[in-house]
Design a protein around this motif. Structure first.
Motif, PDB file in Angstrom:
ATOM      1  N   CYS A 144      65.894   2.766  74.007  1.00 48.90           N
ATOM      2  CA  CYS A 144      67.038   3.190  73.386  1.00 48.90           C
ATOM      3  C   CYS A 144      66.862   4.520  72.604  1.00 48.90           C
ATOM      4  O   CYS A 144      67.790   5.351  72.603  1.00 48.90           O
ATOM      5  N   ILE A 145      65.764   4.567  71.951  1.00 48.74           N
ATOM      6  CA  ILE A 145      65.321   5.647  71.277  1.00 48.74           C
ATOM      7  C   ILE A 145      65.340   6.956  72.336  1.00 48.74           C
ATOM      8  O   ILE A 145      65.756   8.050  72.284  1.00 48.74           O
ATOM      9  N   GLN A 146      64.624   6.703  73.309  1.00 52.46           N
ATOM     10  CA  GLN A 146      64.565   7.772  74.403  1.00 52.46           C
ATOM     11  C   GLN A 146      65.749   7.989  75.030  1.00 52.46           C
ATOM     12  O   GLN A 146      66.018   9.075  75.344  1.00 52.46           O
ATOM     13  N   LEU A 147      66.762   7.047  75.217  1.00 61.88           N
ATOM     14  CA  LEU A 147      67.876   7.172  75.736  1.00 61.88           C
ATOM     15  C   LEU A 147      68.913   8.134  74.623  1.00 61.88           C
ATOM     16  O   LEU A 147      69.638   9.017  75.348  1.00 61.88           O
ATOM     17  N   GLY A 148      68.628   7.991  73.462  1.00 62.31           N
ATOM     18  CA  GLY A 148      69.318   8.748  72.383  1.00 62.31           C
ATOM     19  C   GLY A 148      68.765  10.202  72.646  1.00 62.31           C
ATOM     20  O   GLY A 148      69.635  11.216  72.699  1.00 62.31           O
ATOM     21  N   LYS A 149      67.692  10.334  72.841  1.00 62.65           N
ATOM     22  CA  LYS A 149      67.039  11.903  72.981  1.00 62.65           C
ATOM     23  C   LYS A 149      67.422  12.437  74.306  1.00 62.65           C
ATOM     24  O   LYS A 149      67.982  13.418  74.496  1.00 62.65           O
ATOM     25  N   GLY A 174      67.525  -2.732  68.799  1.00 65.33           N
ATOM     26  CA  GLY A 174      67.365  -1.650  67.690  1.00 65.33           C
ATOM     27  C   GLY A 174      67.840  -0.403  68.258  1.00 65.33           C
ATOM     28  O   GLY A 174      67.565   0.127  69.299  1.00 65.33           O
ATOM     29  N   TYR A 175      68.249   0.571  67.296  1.00 67.59           N
ATOM     30  CA  TYR A 175      68.592   1.776  67.517  1.00 67.59           C
ATOM     31  C   TYR A 175      69.683   2.050  68.166  1.00 67.59           C
ATOM     32  O   TYR A 175      70.940   2.631  67.761  1.00 67.59           O
ATOM     33  N   GLY A 176      70.141   1.456  69.431  1.00 71.50           N
ATOM     34  CA  GLY A 176      71.513   1.403  69.877  1.00 71.50           C
ATOM     35  C   GLY A 176      71.396   2.229  71.228  1.00 71.50           C
ATOM     36  O   GLY A 176      70.613   3.058  71.413  1.00 71.50           O
ATOM     37  N   THR A 177      72.613   2.112  71.934  1.00 67.78           N
ATOM     38  CA  THR A 177      72.928   2.983  73.234  1.00 67.78           C
ATOM     39  C   THR A 177      73.818   4.114  72.819  1.00 67.78           C
ATOM     40  O   THR A 177      73.500   5.312  72.515  1.00 67.78           O
ATOM     41  N   ALA A 178      75.219   3.796  72.717  1.00 67.86           N
ATOM     42  CA  ALA A 178      76.095   4.844  72.370  1.00 67.86           C
ATOM     43  C   ALA A 178      75.882   5.182  71.063  1.00 67.86           C
ATOM     44  O   ALA A 178      75.760   6.716  70.824  1.00 67.86           O
ATOM     45  N   LEU A 179      75.497   4.445  69.976  1.00 72.42           N
ATOM     46  CA  LEU A 179      75.304   5.012  68.587  1.00 72.42           C
ATOM     47  C   LEU A 179      74.012   5.611  68.646  1.00 72.42           C
ATOM     48  O   LEU A 179      73.492   6.350  67.859  1.00 72.42           O
ATOM     49  N   ALA A 277      73.755   3.640  78.441  1.00 76.66           N
ATOM     50  CA  ALA A 277      73.181   2.414  79.044  1.00 76.66           C
ATOM     51  C   ALA A 277      71.857   2.426  79.363  1.00 76.66           C
ATOM     52  O   ALA A 277      71.496   3.497  80.145  1.00 76.66           O
ATOM     53  N   PRO A 278      70.928   1.513  79.417  1.00 79.40           N
ATOM     54  CA  PRO A 278      69.722   1.436  79.807  1.00 79.40           C
ATOM     55  C   PRO A 278      69.694   1.075  81.337  1.00 79.40           C
ATOM     56  O   PRO A 278      70.769   0.707  81.804  1.00 79.40           O
ATOM     57  N   MET A 279      68.850   1.320  82.069  1.00 76.09           N
ATOM     58  CA  MET A 279      68.547   1.057  83.613  1.00 76.09           C
ATOM     59  C   MET A 279      69.046  -0.291  83.769  1.00 76.09           C
ATOM     60  O   MET A 279      69.236  -0.710  84.989  1.00 76.09           O
ATOM     61  N   SER A 280      68.684  -1.216  82.967  1.00 74.64           N
ATOM     62  CA  SER A 280      68.726  -2.570  83.256  1.00 74.64           C
ATOM     63  C   SER A 280      70.210  -3.130  83.187  1.00 74.64           C
ATOM     64  O   SER A 280      70.380  -4.206  83.733  1.00 74.64           O
ATOM     65  N   THR A 281      71.116  -2.219  82.824  1.00 71.57           N
ATOM     66  CA  THR A 281      72.499  -2.245  82.838  1.00 71.57           C
ATOM     67  C   THR A 281      73.124  -1.892  83.984  1.00 71.57           C
ATOM     68  O   THR A 281      74.097  -2.318  84.403  1.00 71.57           O
ATOM     69  N   ILE A 333      76.540   9.546  82.889  1.00 75.57           N
ATOM     70  CA  ILE A 333      76.073   8.092  82.374  1.00 75.57           C
ATOM     71  C   ILE A 333      74.769   8.654  81.819  1.00 75.57           C
ATOM     72  O   ILE A 333      73.771   9.106  82.656  1.00 75.57           O
ATOM     73  N   ILE A 334      74.491   8.291  80.656  1.00 75.49           N
ATOM     74  CA  ILE A 334      73.225   8.608  79.892  1.00 75.49           C
ATOM     75  C   ILE A 334      72.291   7.211  80.022  1.00 75.49           C
ATOM     76  O   ILE A 334      72.525   6.222  79.564  1.00 75.49           O
ATOM     77  N   THR A 335      71.052   7.679  80.661  1.00 73.15           N
ATOM     78  CA  THR A 335      70.334   6.468  80.310  1.00 73.15           C
ATOM     79  C   THR A 335      68.733   6.941  80.179  1.00 73.15           C
ATOM     80  O   THR A 335      68.813   8.001  79.540  1.00 73.15           O
ATOM     81  N   GLU A 336      67.734   6.106  79.832  1.00 74.38           N
ATOM     82  CA  GLU A 336      66.444   6.419  79.091  1.00 74.38           C
ATOM     83  C   GLU A 336      65.844   7.231  80.014  1.00 74.38           C
ATOM     84  O   GLU A 336      64.890   7.904  79.805  1.00 74.38           O
ATOM     85  N   ARG A 337      66.072   7.049  81.542  1.00 70.26           N
ATOM     86  CA  ARG A 337      65.452   8.057  82.165  1.00 70.26           C
ATOM     87  C   ARG A 337      65.868   9.349  82.754  1.00 70.26           C
ATOM     88  O   ARG A 337      65.462  10.242  83.483  1.00 70.26           O
TER      89      ARG A 337
END
Length: 355
Positions: A144-149, A174-179, A277-281, A333-337
């Motif tokens: 989630c932290i990486q996704l935020g970045k 913790g930290y969140g996706t959209a937030l 959203a993370p790639m697991s979604t 679409i924003i993901t951690e990758r």
């Protein structure tokens, strides 16, 4: 299950204490901040079903913990019997919420680990599954932290951001996706303010998103769901960012009911509409959003506010918990990758293969 005082230093919906899981009862927020203790997979299943814990990534984390609790109590020395009993536990957890794909992703990950290690003893399997559940929890907050970045660059300084439902720390480990994207933008020094839809009928925006942002001292204004179009027409919203419970291979997005309406309004007003959203979604097994199962919840969520009756008795009620936003309404679409834009079919597949 006994309540206890919350640790206010960090917002996390799930934590561990003496071999038990403690979950912040999100049904009681913001009026009460109560932690409940869980020690069996049946209790965890009920916590997911009754929305003590909610949000796709957090549901996945809770499901993994539930599997761990369930396998601890399996009494056999046969790894084959152990795996068969574990599958029954997974079936119970899988039946709790149909739309959030992270639930099924986490259960499959736990089963894959066990199946790949059937040459070990039952005790070793139990220990290994405990570590796997804890790894899923720790990884979720980090990604989630990486996704935020990855996403904060899309949010300009001074942006007034509309969000729908809760895709924050409470919906993840913790930290969140959209937030998380909003938090990362604030951490980067940008002055961001948020407009939070109340998100009827369960009010995750008014109860949870506003609560989180207030705790983080991020400016937030609460609005009713049907106010978004008016504020867009007045030029008071610069972009929209939401989470997701499942994303199909073509980029169609299932999220909390009302998201589709917001996306249509954003398109009409030429406002960027982002999904985090993370790639697991991302569910590449589904070609498009029409194949995503949509959960129908209890009519009482609409007809009553706790014990207060809001509608006549005996009327017909529809209560779909999610809707599907077509990919053509999604700006990115924003993901951690990384960030997918344009050809979601190709770009999501590429991100899924990226390590």
């Amino acid at each position: 299950m006994a309540g206890c005082q919350i640790d206010k230093s960090v917002i996390r919906p799930i934590r561990f204490f003496n071999g038990k899981a403690q979950m912040l009862d999100q049904r009681l927020l913001p009026a009460e901040e109560v932690w409940l203790n869980y020690n069996t997979y049946e209790e965890v299943a009920e916590a997911i079903r009754s929305m003590v814990v909610r949000g796709a990534p957090a549901i996945g984390v809770a499901a993994a913990i539930g599997v761990w609790f369930g396998v601890r109590d399996i009494e056999t020395e046969s790894t084959e019997e152990f795996y068969a009993e574990m599958e029954k536990i997974c079936d119970v957890l899988a039946a709790t919420r149909p739309t959030a794909v992270n639930l099924f992703w986490a259960l499959e990950r736990m089963k894959r680990f066990a199946h790949a290690n059937l040459d070990r003893t039952v005790l070793e399997l139990k220990i290994g599954l405990e570590y796997e559940a804890l790894a899923i929890t720790q990884e979720d907050e980090k990604l989630c932290i990486q996704l935020g970045k990855q996403g904060e660059g899309l949010i300009p300084d001074g942006a007034r951001v509309l969000t729908h439902c809760n895709a924050g720390a409470l919906a993840t480990a913790g930290y969140g996706t959209a937030l998380g994207v909003i938090r990362a933008a604030v951490d980067a020094g940008k002055k961001i303010s948020v407009l939070a839809d109340e998100t009827r009928p369960f009010n995750q925006g008014s109860r949870l998103t506003a609560w989180e942002l207030k705790k983080d001292n991020i400016p937030v204004t609460l609005i009713c769901d049907n106010m978004a179009g008016y504020l867009m027409s007045k030029g008071e919203i610069d972009c929209v960012i939401v989470g997701a419970d499942r994303i199909a291979a073509n980029g169609d997005v299932a999220n909390k009911i009302g998201t589709y309406t917001v996306a249509v309004l954003a398109k009409a007003h030429k406002i960027p509409f982002y999904v985090a959203a993370p790639m697991s979604t991302v569910d590449l097994s589904l070609s498009d959003g029409s194949l995503i199962p949509i959960e129908e919840r209890d009519a009482r969520e609409i007809t009553h506010l706790k014990d207060i009756q809001l509608a006549p008795e005996g009327i017909e009620v529809r209560n779909p918990a999610f809707d599907v936003t077509p990919n053509e309404l999604v700006t990115a679409i924003i993901t951690e990758r990384g960030v997918a834009e344009g050809n979601y079919q190709q770009e999501l597949a590429a991100l899924a293969n990226k390590r």
